[in-house]
Design a protein around this motif. Sequence first.
Motif, mmCIF file in Angstrom:
data_model
loop_
_atom_site.group_PDB
_atom_site.id
_atom_site.type_symbol
_atom_site.label_atom_id
_atom_site.label_comp_id
_atom_site.label_asym_id
_atom_site.label_seq_id
_atom_site.Cartn_x
_atom_site.Cartn_y
_atom_site.Cartn_z
ATOM 1 N N VAL A 1 -0.065 12.750 -6.766
ATOM 2 C CA VAL A 1 -0.749 13.732 -5.912
ATOM 3 C C VAL A 1 0.103 13.883 -4.660
ATOM 4 C CG1 VAL A 1 -3.079 13.163 -6.745
ATOM 5 C CG2 VAL A 1 -2.132 11.970 -4.732
ATOM 6 N N PRO A 2 -0.115 14.938 -3.860
ATOM 7 C CA PRO A 2 0.624 15.064 -2.603
ATOM 8 C C PRO A 2 0.389 13.864 -1.698
ATOM 9 C CG PRO A 2 -0.447 17.139 -3.154
ATOM 10 C CD PRO A 2 -0.963 16.121 -4.127
ATOM 11 N N VAL A 3 1.433 13.467 -0.988
ATOM 12 C CA VAL A 3 1.375 12.300 -0.109
ATOM 13 C C VAL A 3 1.925 12.667 1.255
ATOM 14 C CG1 VAL A 3 2.385 10.019 0.352
ATOM 15 C CG2 VAL A 3 1.475 10.553 -1.917
ATOM 16 N N LEU A 4 1.212 12.246 2.301
ATOM 17 C CA LEU A 4 1.708 12.369 3.665
ATOM 18 C C LEU A 4 2.124 10.994 4.158
ATOM 19 C CD1 LEU A 4 0.374 14.463 6.592
ATOM 20 C CD2 LEU A 4 0.842 12.037 6.959
ATOM 21 N N LEU A 5 3.367 10.871 4.619
ATOM 22 C CA LEU A 5 3.908 9.631 5.156
ATOM 23 C C LEU A 5 4.026 9.743 6.667
ATOM 24 C CD1 LEU A 5 6.889 8.798 2.761
ATOM 25 C CD2 LEU A 5 4.961 7.294 3.223
ATOM 26 N N ALA B 1 0.827 -1.204 0.000
ATOM 27 C CA ALA B 1 0.000 0.000 0.000
ATOM 28 C C ALA B 1 0.860 1.252 0.000
ATOM 29 C CB ALA B 1 -0.922 -0.002 1.220
ATOM 30 N N VAL B 2 1.957 1.229 0.753
ATOM 31 C CA VAL B 2 2.851 2.381 0.792
ATOM 32 C C VAL B 2 3.458 2.617 -0.580
ATOM 33 C CG1 VAL B 2 4.955 3.338 1.817
ATOM 34 C CG2 VAL B 2 3.336 2.048 3.242
ATOM 35 N N ALA B 3 3.911 1.553 -1.222
ATOM 36 C CA ALA B 3 4.515 1.689 -2.549
ATOM 37 C C ALA B 3 3.508 2.222 -3.565
ATOM 38 C CB ALA B 3 5.075 0.343 -3.000
ATOM 39 N N GLU B 4 2.263 1.737 -3.506
ATOM 40 C CA GLU B 4 1.223 2.224 -4.423
ATOM 41 C C GLU B 4 0.966 3.705 -4.236
ATOM 42 O OE1 GLU B 4 -2.553 0.222 -4.896
ATOM 43 O OE2 GLU B 4 -1.628 -1.722 -4.449
ATOM 44 N N VAL B 5 0.880 4.127 -2.990
ATOM 45 C CA VAL B 5 0.605 5.535 -2.713
ATOM 46 C C VAL B 5 1.748 6.417 -3.209
ATOM 47 C CG1 VAL B 5 0.408 7.218 -0.852
ATOM 48 C CG2 VAL B 5 -0.993 5.152 -0.811
ATOM 49 N N LEU B 6 2.963 5.970 -3.018
ATOM 50 C CA LEU B 6 4.110 6.780 -3.448
ATOM 51 C C LEU B 6 4.171 6.948 -4.956
ATOM 52 C CD1 LEU B 6 6.941 5.546 -1.041
ATOM 53 C CD2 LEU B 6 5.762 7.757 -1.022
ATOM 54 N N GLU C 1 14.523 6.124 -2.100
ATOM 55 C CA GLU C 1 14.637 6.606 -3.485
ATOM 56 C C GLU C 1 13.266 6.838 -4.110
ATOM 57 O OE1 GLU C 1 17.328 7.768 -4.904
ATOM 58 O OE2 GLU C 1 18.219 7.350 -2.948
ATOM 59 N N ALA C 2 12.283 6.025 -3.706
ATOM 60 C CA ALA C 2 10.924 6.240 -4.217
ATOM 61 C C ALA C 2 10.383 7.578 -3.731
ATOM 62 C CB ALA C 2 10.002 5.101 -3.766
ATOM 63 N N VAL C 3 10.730 7.946 -2.516
ATOM 64 C CA VAL C 3 10.314 9.255 -1.999
ATOM 65 C C VAL C 3 11.067 10.365 -2.726
ATOM 66 C CG1 VAL C 3 10.204 10.731 0.044
ATOM 67 C CG2 VAL C 3 9.741 8.282 0.256
ATOM 68 N N ARG C 4 12.358 10.205 -2.895
ATOM 69 C CA ARG C 4 13.192 11.252 -3.495
ATOM 70 C C ARG C 4 12.813 11.550 -4.950
ATOM 71 N NH1 ARG C 4 17.934 13.139 -1.720
ATOM 72 N NH2 ARG C 4 18.763 13.131 -3.844
ATOM 73 N N ARG C 5 12.369 10.522 -5.691
ATOM 74 C CA ARG C 5 12.093 10.759 -7.109
ATOM 75 C C ARG C 5 10.661 11.237 -7.378
ATOM 76 N NH1 ARG C 5 12.791 4.924 -7.334
ATOM 77 N NH2 ARG C 5 10.754 3.894 -7.407
ATOM 78 N N ARG C 6 9.876 11.373 -6.318
ATOM 79 C CA ARG C 6 8.517 11.879 -6.514
ATOM 80 C C ARG C 6 8.552 13.319 -7.032
ATOM 81 N NH1 ARG C 6 3.886 10.602 -4.641
ATOM 82 N NH2 ARG C 6 3.562 12.674 -3.740
ATOM 83 N N ARG D 1 14.255 14.945 0.095
ATOM 84 C CA ARG D 1 13.674 15.914 -0.837
ATOM 85 C C ARG D 1 12.177 16.060 -0.576
ATOM 86 N NH1 ARG D 1 16.316 17.884 -4.859
ATOM 87 N NH2 ARG D 1 14.447 18.107 -6.140
ATOM 88 N N ALA D 2 11.858 16.320 0.674
ATOM 89 C CA ALA D 2 10.468 16.362 1.126
ATOM 90 C C ALA D 2 10.286 17.520 2.105
ATOM 91 C CB ALA D 2 10.092 15.040 1.808
ATOM 92 N N THR D 3 9.036 17.751 2.463
ATOM 93 C CA THR D 3 8.729 18.608 3.599
ATOM 94 C C THR D 3 8.632 17.712 4.820
ATOM 95 O OG1 THR D 3 7.491 20.149 2.203
ATOM 96 C CG2 THR D 3 7.086 20.254 4.568
ATOM 97 N N VAL D 4 9.260 18.110 5.918
ATOM 98 C CA VAL D 4 9.289 17.272 7.108
ATOM 99 C C VAL D 4 8.694 18.035 8.287
ATOM 100 C CG1 VAL D 4 10.735 16.010 8.745
ATOM 101 C CG2 VAL D 4 11.299 15.994 6.306
ATOM 102 N N LEU D 5 7.712 17.413 8.930
ATOM 103 C CA LEU D 5 7.133 17.913 10.178
ATOM 104 C C LEU D 5 7.670 17.019 11.283
ATOM 105 C CD1 LEU D 5 3.401 18.828 10.826
ATOM 106 C CD2 LEU D 5 4.721 17.516 12.473
#
Length: 473
Positions: free
Chosen positions: A318-322, A309-314, A333-338, A378-382
């Motif tokens: 569209v914007p994704v919150l992890l 499910a995580v891989a599908e969402v990535l 790398e899947a996160v970085r290339r989004r 390469r993301a926004t981090v809270l």
Amino acid sequence: METVRAAERALMARLPEGALMQRAAAGLAAACAELLGRVYGSRVVLLVGSGDNGGDALYAGARLARRGAGVTAVLLTPGRAHAGGLAALRRAGGTVATADSAAVDELVLRADLVVDGIVGIGGKGGLRPDAERLAGVVARSRAAVVAVDLPSGVDADTGEVRGAALRADLTVTFGAYKPGLLVDPAREYAGVVRLVGIGLEPPPAEAVLEALQHADVARLLPLPTGESDKYRRGVVGIAAGSARYPGAAVLAVSGALRGGAGAVRYVGPAGDAVIARFPETLVSDAGPAKAGRVQAWVVGPGAGDDAAAVAEVLEADVPVLLDADGLRLADREAVRRRTSPTLMTPHAGEAAALLGVRREEVEAARLAAVRELAAVYRATVLLKGSTTLVADFAGGPVRVNATGTPWLATAGSGDVLSGLAGSLLAAGLRAPDAGSVAAYLHGLAGRFAAQGAPTGAHDVASHIPRAWRDVRG
């Protein structure tokens, strides 16, 4: 802090000599008088170092002495104390002692107020041995403690505390907030922070930190118009929960329903629990890729080991919150290339795992950690915790949340926050804004729910509308 120093130099060049210090001392003395309540007859001890903070303390002490306080300045570096301030204190009837005097401990222990003017914004590392010993005496006393500009021993730039530091009940800071006053662990040492205006004008473009206020958040809140329908307002997808943790799905949905999006789609094994609590939710068990159109995804809360499910969402454009398990299962790398925005919401332990360091290292240097995570992914981090920070990989000021309560440290609270932030993403907010606004509303809702007593995550979610109205009001 070089921005503040440059602004100070520019202002001093336009003012008569000593005018800036007199402004600071006047504000400091007023704050001390307010804290004391009755100045006449009170016992005040100034801990004075060699910098301008020591000068501020001496001039403020002179003002208090003229109002009838018994003021003693304890000099840690007698040959380097501010000469003008020292003379002013003596003229006002104040007395002077050195840090190695046998009477100093008793002076501090009998004081009503201690003013910390040992180290200024240029201080790095912990206190020196003589100052550390005095800090220990102050900690044993019953005196109220006021720090000049920031508590001695904390790092003004980062909020780190690398050794011994003095704890204040009130910090009176001048011209601009220093990052160390807003970020833990240093924030814990600052007590209540009061900003005194002295005419300083540091360039806003060079700010290191931002703290949104009600008006800022109100401008960012998504509001429906007469032409809005549930789809135009945005649909947020929630891929969360598992057979073991169905509650995480329910709580994430509860936050999402109150976050401004027009509809919530839930995907996962906790559909029955979600629909029983929130029948307005659109429930699917076909997986994220076949759930229907959404404007943002939230993935991870209570998801267990559902890496698919995580891989599908990535892969979604569209914007994704992890969050939570999604952080653990996501491929870096899947996160970085989004190409669409990604908002990650780790707590200190999860951030430490992502960076490959110990949790204590993240907690000791939260500002550095959130910036590094944003750059690496390469993301926004809270970064959640005692101080909530939001950093974007594109740079700019890190946002520090000004709301919240320790009662938010309760199971499921982060799931509510994730749903809320995901809903704001779906409603069209940029990832840094969605994270910042969600943290602000979540913190307010936590205050309203707790009101000084223990509260649960469900109660926090139910108070989000009140927080929303409070901001807009």
